[in-house]
Design a protein around this motif. Structure first.
Motif, PDB file in Angstrom:
ATOM      1  N   ASN A  48     -14.509   9.691 -20.681  1.00 22.96           N
ATOM      2  CA  ASN A  48     -14.500   8.233 -20.591  1.00 22.96           C
ATOM      3  C   ASN A  48     -13.974   7.618 -21.876  1.00 22.96           C
ATOM      4  OD1 ASN A  48     -15.463   7.996 -17.965  1.00 22.96           O
ATOM      5  ND2 ASN A  48     -17.581   7.961 -18.608  1.00 22.96           N
ATOM      6  N   PHE A  49     -14.383   8.168 -23.002  1.00 24.24           N
ATOM      7  CA  PHE A  49     -13.904   7.672 -24.284  1.00 24.24           C
ATOM      8  C   PHE A  49     -12.388   7.822 -24.383  1.00 24.24           C
ATOM      9  CE2 PHE A  49     -12.695   8.188 -28.713  1.00 24.24           C
ATOM     10  CZ  PHE A  49     -13.203   7.014 -29.251  1.00 24.24           C
ATOM     11  N   LEU A  50     -11.870   8.946 -23.897  1.00 29.21           N
ATOM     12  CA  LEU A  50     -10.442   9.223 -23.984  1.00 29.21           C
ATOM     13  C   LEU A  50      -9.640   8.555 -22.876  1.00 29.21           C
ATOM     14  CD1 LEU A  50     -10.603  13.006 -24.892  1.00 29.21           C
ATOM     15  CD2 LEU A  50     -10.023  11.105 -26.416  1.00 29.21           C
ATOM     16  N   GLY A  51     -10.326   8.061 -21.847  1.00 31.38           N
ATOM     17  CA  GLY A  51      -9.602   7.461 -20.728  1.00 31.38           C
ATOM     18  C   GLY A  51      -8.955   8.502 -19.840  1.00 31.38           C
ATOM     19  N   ILE A  52      -9.646   9.618 -19.656  1.00 32.48           N
ATOM     20  CA  ILE A  52      -9.133  10.706 -18.826  1.00 32.48           C
ATOM     21  C   ILE A  52     -10.084  10.910 -17.648  1.00 32.48           C
ATOM     22  CG2 ILE A  52      -8.618  13.191 -18.757  1.00 32.48           C
ATOM     23  CD1 ILE A  52      -8.033  13.003 -21.777  1.00 32.48           C
ATOM     24  N   TYR A  62      -4.651  16.823 -20.317  1.00 29.88           N
ATOM     25  CA  TYR A  62      -5.527  16.549 -21.455  1.00 29.88           C
ATOM     26  C   TYR A  62      -5.157  15.304 -22.245  1.00 29.88           C
ATOM     27  CZ  TYR A  62      -6.606  21.428 -20.553  1.00 29.88           C
ATOM     28  OH  TYR A  62      -6.962  22.599 -19.957  1.00 29.88           O
ATOM     29  N   GLU A  63      -4.093  14.641 -21.863  1.00 31.89           N
ATOM     30  CA  GLU A  63      -3.636  13.502 -22.658  1.00 31.89           C
ATOM     31  C   GLU A  63      -4.246  12.202 -22.164  1.00 31.89           C
ATOM     32  OE1 GLU A  63       0.587  13.447 -23.174  1.00 31.89           O
ATOM     33  OE2 GLU A  63       0.639  15.607 -23.473  1.00 31.89           O
ATOM     34  N   LYS A  64      -4.475  11.295 -23.118  1.00 31.77           N
ATOM     35  CA  LYS A  64      -5.044   9.989 -22.809  1.00 31.77           C
ATOM     36  C   LYS A  64      -4.120   9.211 -21.891  1.00 31.77           C
ATOM     37  CE  LYS A  64      -7.137   9.312 -27.345  1.00 31.77           C
ATOM     38  NZ  LYS A  64      -7.184   8.423 -28.506  1.00 31.77           N
ATOM     39  N   LYS A  65      -4.701   8.531 -20.939  1.00 33.66           N
ATOM     40  CA  LYS A  65      -3.946   7.603 -20.110  1.00 33.66           C
ATOM     41  C   LYS A  65      -4.025   6.211 -20.714  1.00 33.66           C
ATOM     42  CE  LYS A  65      -4.382   9.794 -15.636  1.00 33.66           C
ATOM     43  NZ  LYS A  65      -4.828   9.631 -14.262  1.00 33.66           N
ATOM     44  N   ILE A  66      -5.044   5.997 -21.493  1.00 35.88           N
ATOM     45  CA  ILE A  66      -5.297   4.689 -22.079  1.00 35.88           C
ATOM     46  C   ILE A  66      -5.298   4.856 -23.590  1.00 35.88           C
ATOM     47  CG2 ILE A  66      -6.960   2.802 -22.265  1.00 35.88           C
ATOM     48  CD1 ILE A  66      -8.072   3.804 -19.548  1.00 35.88           C
ATOM     49  N   GLN A  67      -4.559   4.019 -24.277  1.00 31.64           N
ATOM     50  CA  GLN A  67      -4.512   4.074 -25.727  1.00 31.64           C
ATOM     51  C   GLN A  67      -5.246   2.867 -26.300  1.00 31.64           C
ATOM     52  OE1 GLN A  67      -3.179   6.566 -27.548  1.00 31.64           O
ATOM     53  NE2 GLN A  67      -2.595   7.665 -25.710  1.00 31.64           N
ATOM     54  N   VAL A  68      -6.294   3.124 -27.050  1.00 28.31           N
ATOM     55  CA  VAL A  68      -7.030   2.072 -27.736  1.00 28.31           C
ATOM     56  C   VAL A  68      -7.008   2.416 -29.217  1.00 28.31           C
ATOM     57  CG1 VAL A  68      -9.262   0.930 -28.013  1.00 28.31           C
ATOM     58  CG2 VAL A  68      -8.524   1.680 -25.742  1.00 28.31           C
ATOM     59  N   LYS A  88     -13.324   2.647 -19.214  1.00 26.00           N
ATOM     60  CA  LYS A  88     -13.840   2.694 -17.842  1.00 26.00           C
ATOM     61  C   LYS A  88     -13.317   1.505 -17.039  1.00 26.00           C
ATOM     62  CE  LYS A  88     -18.306   4.999 -18.342  1.00 26.00           C
ATOM     63  NZ  LYS A  88     -19.754   4.762 -18.252  1.00 26.00           N
ATOM     64  N   PHE A  89     -13.323   0.335 -17.659  1.00 21.36           N
ATOM     65  CA  PHE A  89     -12.853  -0.882 -16.999  1.00 21.36           C
ATOM     66  C   PHE A  89     -11.395  -0.737 -16.575  1.00 21.36           C
ATOM     67  CE2 PHE A  89     -10.949  -5.142 -17.160  1.00 21.36           C
ATOM     68  CZ  PHE A  89     -11.765  -5.815 -16.260  1.00 21.36           C
ATOM     69  N   VAL A  90     -10.553  -0.281 -17.494  1.00 22.99           N
ATOM     70  CA  VAL A  90      -9.130  -0.119 -17.200  1.00 22.99           C
ATOM     71  C   VAL A  90      -8.928   0.957 -16.133  1.00 22.99           C
ATOM     72  CG1 VAL A  90      -6.892   0.570 -18.159  1.00 22.99           C
ATOM     73  CG2 VAL A  90      -8.372  -0.994 -19.429  1.00 22.99           C
ATOM     74  N   ASP A  95      -7.808   2.331 -10.430  1.00 22.93           N
ATOM     75  CA  ASP A  95      -8.253   2.870  -9.133  1.00 22.93           C
ATOM     76  C   ASP A  95      -8.191   1.804  -8.050  1.00 22.93           C
ATOM     77  OD1 ASP A  95      -8.672   5.345 -10.239  1.00 22.93           O
ATOM     78  OD2 ASP A  95     -10.852   5.104 -10.439  1.00 22.93           O
ATOM     79  N   LEU A  96      -8.613   0.584  -8.381  1.00 27.91           N
ATOM     80  CA  LEU A  96      -8.561  -0.512  -7.408  1.00 27.91           C
ATOM     81  C   LEU A  96      -7.129  -0.815  -6.998  1.00 27.91           C
ATOM     82  CD1 LEU A  96     -11.237  -2.994  -8.788  1.00 27.91           C
ATOM     83  CD2 LEU A  96     -11.352  -1.689  -6.655  1.00 27.91           C
ATOM     84  N   LYS A  97      -6.226  -0.762  -7.950  1.00 26.91           N
ATOM     85  CA  LYS A  97      -4.817  -0.996  -7.654  1.00 26.91           C
ATOM     86  C   LYS A  97      -4.291   0.069  -6.706  1.00 26.91           C
ATOM     87  CE  LYS A  97      -0.398  -1.923  -9.860  1.00 26.91           C
ATOM     88  NZ  LYS A  97       0.336  -2.032 -11.116  1.00 26.91           N
ATOM     89  N   LYS A  98      -4.671   1.338  -6.948  1.00 27.47           N
ATOM     90  CA  LYS A  98      -4.247   2.438  -6.066  1.00 27.47           C
ATOM     91  C   LYS A  98      -4.774   2.226  -4.654  1.00 27.47           C
ATOM     92  CE  LYS A  98      -4.253   5.935  -9.673  1.00 27.47           C
ATOM     93  NZ  LYS A  98      -5.024   7.084 -10.185  1.00 27.47           N
ATOM     94  N   ILE A  99      -6.056   1.856  -4.551  1.00 25.78           N
ATOM     95  CA  ILE A  99      -6.670   1.628  -3.236  1.00 25.78           C
ATOM     96  C   ILE A  99      -5.959   0.495  -2.533  1.00 25.78           C
ATOM     97  CG2 ILE A  99      -8.766   0.803  -2.074  1.00 25.78           C
ATOM     98  CD1 ILE A  99     -10.354   2.336  -4.281  1.00 25.78           C
ATOM     99  N   ASN A 100      -5.713  -0.597  -3.241  1.00 25.50           N
ATOM    100  CA  ASN A 100      -5.052  -1.757  -2.673  1.00 25.50           C
ATOM    101  C   ASN A 100      -3.648  -1.400  -2.201  1.00 25.50           C
ATOM    102  OD1 ASN A 100      -4.846  -4.418  -1.894  1.00 25.50           O
ATOM    103  ND2 ASN A 100      -4.119  -5.116  -3.874  1.00 25.50           N
ATOM    104  N   THR A 101      -2.921  -0.596  -2.967  1.00 24.92           N
ATOM    105  CA  THR A 101      -1.580  -0.169  -2.610  1.00 24.92           C
ATOM    106  C   THR A 101      -1.620   0.714  -1.362  1.00 24.92           C
ATOM    107  OG1 THR A 101      -0.928  -0.230  -4.926  1.00 24.92           O
ATOM    108  CG2 THR A 101       0.495   0.999  -3.451  1.00 24.92           C
TER     109      THR A 101
END
Length: 105
Positions: A48-52, A62-68, A88-90, A95-101
């Motif tokens: 969760n910290f890494l956005g993975i 193993y790479e971050k999807k989200i950069q903070v 987690k929010f991002v 995930d919501l965008k994927k579901i909506n799509t």
């Protein structure tokens, strides 16, 4: 367990990972050398910290999807928790965008 590869890919030390999941640095060494199993709750904290996503980690990504950006030497526990919350929010928005799509198809 590829905890060491995950850690190194994301430029973290054992000390960094220990701080993120709330254990002593030696425990991270035990996890990496197979002397102890990493509890799923601890692994999820790190991911969760890494956005993975857990599923991505299982598939060898193993790479971050989200950069903070933050200064890891000066970051407080509260700031760590905020980074985790933001990731987690991002991820949830993604995930919501994927579901909506998928619903549109």
């Amino acid at each position: 367990m590829e905890l060491k590869k995950l850690r190194e890919t994301n430029g973290l030390t054992q000390e960094d990972v220990a701080k993120i999941i709330g254990v002593q640095r030696e425990v991270i060494s035990y996890y990496e050398h197979g002397k102890r199993e990493i509890p799923v709750t601890n692994l999820k904290k790190l991911l969760n910290f890494l956005g993975i996503e857990l599923e991505d980690f299982k598939n060898g990504k193993y790479e971050k999807k989200i950069q903070v950006a933050y200064r890891k030497d000066d970051i407080s526990e509260e700031d760590f928790n905020q980074v985790i919350w933001l990731n987690k929010f991002v991820m949830n928005l993604s995930d919501l965008k994927k579901i909506n799509t998928e619903e549109v198809k």
